[in-house]
Design a protein around this motif. Structure first.
Motif, PDB file in Angstrom:
ATOM      1  N   GLY A   1      -6.445   2.220 -15.233  1.00  0.00           N
ATOM      2  CA  GLY A   1      -5.651   2.417 -16.436  1.00  0.00           C
ATOM      3  C   GLY A   1      -4.323   1.689 -16.317  1.00  0.00           C
ATOM      4  O   GLY A   1      -3.957   1.185 -15.241  1.00  0.00           O
ATOM      5  N   PRO A   2      -3.594   1.599 -17.401  1.00  0.00           N
ATOM      6  CA  PRO A   2      -2.320   0.871 -17.379  1.00  0.00           C
ATOM      7  C   PRO A   2      -1.289   1.570 -16.484  1.00  0.00           C
ATOM      8  O   PRO A   2      -0.999   2.741 -16.670  1.00  0.00           O
ATOM      9  N   HIS A   3      -0.799   0.833 -15.539  1.00  0.00           N
ATOM     10  CA  HIS A   3       0.270   1.291 -14.646  1.00  0.00           C
ATOM     11  C   HIS A   3       0.789   0.069 -13.877  1.00  0.00           C
ATOM     12  O   HIS A   3       0.218  -1.020 -13.976  1.00  0.00           O
ATOM     13  N   LEU A   4       1.856   0.275 -13.105  1.00  0.00           N
ATOM     14  CA  LEU A   4       2.412  -0.804 -12.284  1.00  0.00           C
ATOM     15  C   LEU A   4       2.213  -0.451 -10.822  1.00  0.00           C
ATOM     16  O   LEU A   4       2.644   0.611 -10.364  1.00  0.00           O
TER      17      LEU A   4
ATOM     18  N   LYS B   1       0.657  -9.407 -18.351  1.00  0.00           N
ATOM     19  CA  LYS B   1       1.223 -10.711 -18.673  1.00  0.00           C
ATOM     20  C   LYS B   1       2.227 -11.085 -17.593  1.00  0.00           C
ATOM     21  O   LYS B   1       3.010 -10.256 -17.155  1.00  0.00           O
ATOM     22  N   ILE B   2       2.156 -12.351 -17.167  1.00  0.00           N
ATOM     23  CA  ILE B   2       3.084 -12.864 -16.168  1.00  0.00           C
ATOM     24  C   ILE B   2       4.088 -13.773 -16.868  1.00  0.00           C
ATOM     25  O   ILE B   2       3.703 -14.702 -17.585  1.00  0.00           O
ATOM     26  N   ILE B   3       5.354 -13.485 -16.640  1.00  0.00           N
ATOM     27  CA  ILE B   3       6.414 -14.281 -17.265  1.00  0.00           C
ATOM     28  C   ILE B   3       7.056 -15.222 -16.257  1.00  0.00           C
ATOM     29  O   ILE B   3       7.385 -16.361 -16.583  1.00  0.00           O
ATOM     30  N   ALA B   4       7.269 -14.784 -15.016  1.00  0.00           N
ATOM     31  CA  ALA B   4       7.910 -15.602 -13.993  1.00  0.00           C
ATOM     32  C   ALA B   4       6.964 -16.695 -13.523  1.00  0.00           C
ATOM     33  O   ALA B   4       5.743 -16.606 -13.649  1.00  0.00           O
ATOM     34  N   LYS B   5       7.554 -17.723 -12.968  1.00  0.00           N
ATOM     35  CA  LYS B   5       6.786 -18.860 -12.453  1.00  0.00           C
ATOM     36  C   LYS B   5       7.095 -19.059 -10.983  1.00  0.00           C
ATOM     37  O   LYS B   5       8.179 -18.715 -10.510  1.00  0.00           O
TER      38      LYS B   5
ATOM     39  N   GLY C   1       7.291  -9.787 -15.942  1.00  0.00           N
ATOM     40  CA  GLY C   1       5.957  -9.577 -16.514  1.00  0.00           C
ATOM     41  C   GLY C   1       5.916  -8.304 -17.334  1.00  0.00           C
ATOM     42  O   GLY C   1       6.959  -7.677 -17.585  1.00  0.00           O
ATOM     43  N   GLU C   2       4.641  -7.925 -17.710  1.00  0.00           N
ATOM     44  CA  GLU C   2       4.431  -6.716 -18.504  1.00  0.00           C
ATOM     45  C   GLU C   2       3.348  -5.867 -17.869  1.00  0.00           C
ATOM     46  O   GLU C   2       2.417  -6.377 -17.228  1.00  0.00           O
ATOM     47  N   VAL C   3       3.519  -4.543 -18.050  1.00  0.00           N
ATOM     48  CA  VAL C   3       2.574  -3.593 -17.465  1.00  0.00           C
ATOM     49  C   VAL C   3       1.183  -3.798 -18.086  1.00  0.00           C
ATOM     50  O   VAL C   3       1.058  -4.051 -19.288  1.00  0.00           O
ATOM     51  N   GLY C   4       0.174  -3.663 -17.225  1.00  0.00           N
ATOM     52  CA  GLY C   4      -1.200  -3.780 -17.720  1.00  0.00           C
ATOM     53  C   GLY C   4      -2.148  -2.984 -16.834  1.00  0.00           C
ATOM     54  O   GLY C   4      -1.731  -2.079 -16.099  1.00  0.00           O
TER      55      GLY C   4
ATOM     56  N   GLY D   1       2.238  -3.283 -21.768  1.00  0.00           N
ATOM     57  CA  GLY D   1       3.280  -4.084 -22.426  1.00  0.00           C
ATOM     58  C   GLY D   1       4.705  -3.705 -22.049  1.00  0.00           C
ATOM     59  O   GLY D   1       5.651  -4.408 -22.444  1.00  0.00           O
ATOM     60  N   ASP D   2       4.889  -2.612 -21.298  1.00  0.00           N
ATOM     61  CA  ASP D   2       6.254  -2.277 -20.850  1.00  0.00           C
ATOM     62  C   ASP D   2       6.763  -3.361 -19.911  1.00  0.00           C
ATOM     63  O   ASP D   2       6.002  -3.883 -19.073  1.00  0.00           O
ATOM     64  N   PRO D   3       8.048  -3.715 -20.027  1.00  0.00           N
ATOM     65  CA  PRO D   3       8.564  -4.788 -19.172  1.00  0.00           C
ATOM     66  C   PRO D   3       8.653  -4.358 -17.712  1.00  0.00           C
ATOM     67  O   PRO D   3       8.981  -3.217 -17.389  1.00  0.00           O
ATOM     68  N   VAL D   4       8.370  -5.291 -16.842  1.00  0.00           N
ATOM     69  CA  VAL D   4       8.493  -5.095 -15.401  1.00  0.00           C
ATOM     70  C   VAL D   4       9.666  -5.953 -14.924  1.00  0.00           C
ATOM     71  O   VAL D   4       9.711  -7.152 -15.214  1.00  0.00           O
TER      72      VAL D   4
END
Length: 456
Positions: free
Chosen positions: A426-429, A400-404, A416-419, A359-362
């Motif tokens: 595990g969760p990382h970018l 989660k993807i925010i950009a289009k 987007g958000e880290v997942g 959930g951390d912002p990217v």
């Protein structure tokens, strides 16, 4: 006529000294009034109109002597003025000499006043010139301060308020009038003397000369302090200008060095750099001529350096040298060959794994356009941004993807958000940088960002 007391026909002589004469036969005499007894001693009698006045011999001779002396004095004086007529000429000459000396003294004082007035007028003219020079210099420094204020990271050095300074005026209200000399003789002064007696300033100005001199000395001190203050302002402006020029040149050198180290085409990146919504007619800046001041030439160089810096800065907006996540950078896996986490065999890792929480912002690391946003095999949910000139970045394993796709992205915009989607333990970018489709070490760009931090 004076006569002795006694018989009328007798001779005048002092009383009591008549000698005895022979007796004559008595003859009949007419009767006469009784007479006063004759005085005793020596005396003189003056008779006039039937009156008699007796005076003593001392007083008589004093009166006679006084009359004789007055007569002698009158005769001597008449003789002197009759035969010595040059005395009057000498008196007239002496009177003329005294008048001329008085007029010469007046002319000398007025000449001194004229010299003092001329010196004051000269001092006033010099003061006006100095003040005008200071005002022009102050105006120049104020215009320079305005030019410096338009530059970034430069504070206005300020200006000096005009100082009211006392003015000096020659006093021409009164003219001295000499005290009158004897008006019995009229003298005509020579023409040159008339010229010397002409004056424009009264002697009162001469009396005020020490005060005016003291004031002028005070004004000179004020002007010197003002000149010193302007010198300090000019030195600060020159120092600030030099610092700005060095800053722009240093930043431009670092930016060019970063682009060269990254193997990027600086000209191509500059040409494709995004531009803000600006415009207007082109009014070129005039290049300083041969007679231009050092400040103007240096300011022109700063304009050129600033223009180059702004072009490079816009170009670096397309270079992904920033961090994709906030906070401290902690890598869970680096770029290069590593042991595959699922198969345990050597494999090429084409990016950097940033440790982060779900959930951390990217955030986007450079300006660009989204060319891919969705599921991409082992990347899981991934966003790819094209930055132009063959540069692109990929952000994988997003929850989660925010950009289009097709969306223009700005620096630091959340995409987007880290997942832990895709091939992830595990969760990382998972973050990649690519040049012409080939993956390059993102740490190379991050190190360039550290260098550029010193230039920003």
């Amino acid at each position: 006529m004076s006569y002795r007391s006694g018989h009328p026909s007798a001779a005048i002589h002092p009383h009591g000294h008549q000698q005895a004469q022979a007796p004559r036969p008595a003859a009949p005499r007419p009767a006469r009034p009784p007479q006063r007894p004759a005085p005793t001693g020596n005396s003189y009698t003056i008779a006039h109109a039937g009156r008699q006045v007796r005076i003593g011999p001392v007083l008589f001779w004093i009166v006679v002597g006084s009359i004789v002396l007055l007569g002698c004095w009158s005769a001597a004086t008449a003789t002197y003025f009759t035969f010595r007529d040059d005395v009057l000429t000498r008196l007239i000459a002496r009177q003329a000499e005294m008048q001329y000396a008085y007029e010469d003294r007046i002319a000398e004082l007025r000449a001194k006043v004229d010299r003092t007035t001329s010196r004051q007028l000269l001092d006033q003219e010099q003061f006006d010139q100095k003040l005008e020079q200071i005002m022009r210099r102050q105006s120049l420094l104020e215009s320079r301060a305005g030019a410096l204020s338009a530059l970034p990271d430069v504070g206005v050095t300020g200006s000096i308020k005009p100082t009211r300074t006392p003015s000096f005026e020659a006093e021409t209200n009164s003219r001295p009038k000499p005290s009158p000399i004897n008006d019995t003789v009229i003298f005509v002064a020579p023409p040159d003397r008339e010229a010397r007696l002409e004056s424009r300033t009264s002697p009162s100005a001469l009396e005020q000369a020490p005060t005016q001199y003291a004031k002028s000395q005070g004004v000179e001190s004020v002007l010197m302090r003002l000149q010193t203050s302007l010198d300090q302002v000019e030195r600060r402006q020159v120092a600030s200008l030099g610092a700005v020029e060095e800053s722009f040149e240093s930043r431009a050198r670092r930016m060019r060095g970063v682009l060269t180290d990254l193997g990027l085409d600086a000209r191509g990146i500059e040409a494709s750099a995004p531009r803000a919504a600006v415009g207007g007619p082109f009014v070129p800046v005039k290049q300083p001529g041969a007679n231009a001041s050092a400040f103007d030439r240096q300011l022109y160089r700063i304009y050129i350096s600033r223009s180059q810096f702004e072009r490079l800065n816009r170009a670096l907006a397309l270079v992904p040298y920033r961090k994709p996540v906030l906070g401290e950078v902690e890598f869970s896996s680096g770029f290069g060959v590593r042991s595959d986490p699922f198969l345990g065999r050597p494999a090429m890792h084409t990016g950097l794994d940033f440790r982060a929480s779900t959930g951390d912002p990217v955030r986007a690391t450079a300006v660009g356009k989204v060319v891919n946003a969705g599921w991409q095999g082992g990347y899981g949910q991934m966003v790819e941004i094209d930055h132009g000139n063959g540069l692109s970045t990929r952000y994988g394993h997003l929850s989660k993807i925010i950009a289009k796709v097709g969306q223009s992205i700005q620096i630091g915009q959340v995409i987007g958000e880290v997942g832990s989607t895709g091939r992830s333990t595990g969760p990382h970018l998972h973050y990649e940088t690519r040049i012409d489709g080939e993956a390059v070490d993102p740490q190379k760009f991050l190190r360039a960002g550290v260098r550029l931090a010193g230039a920003g």
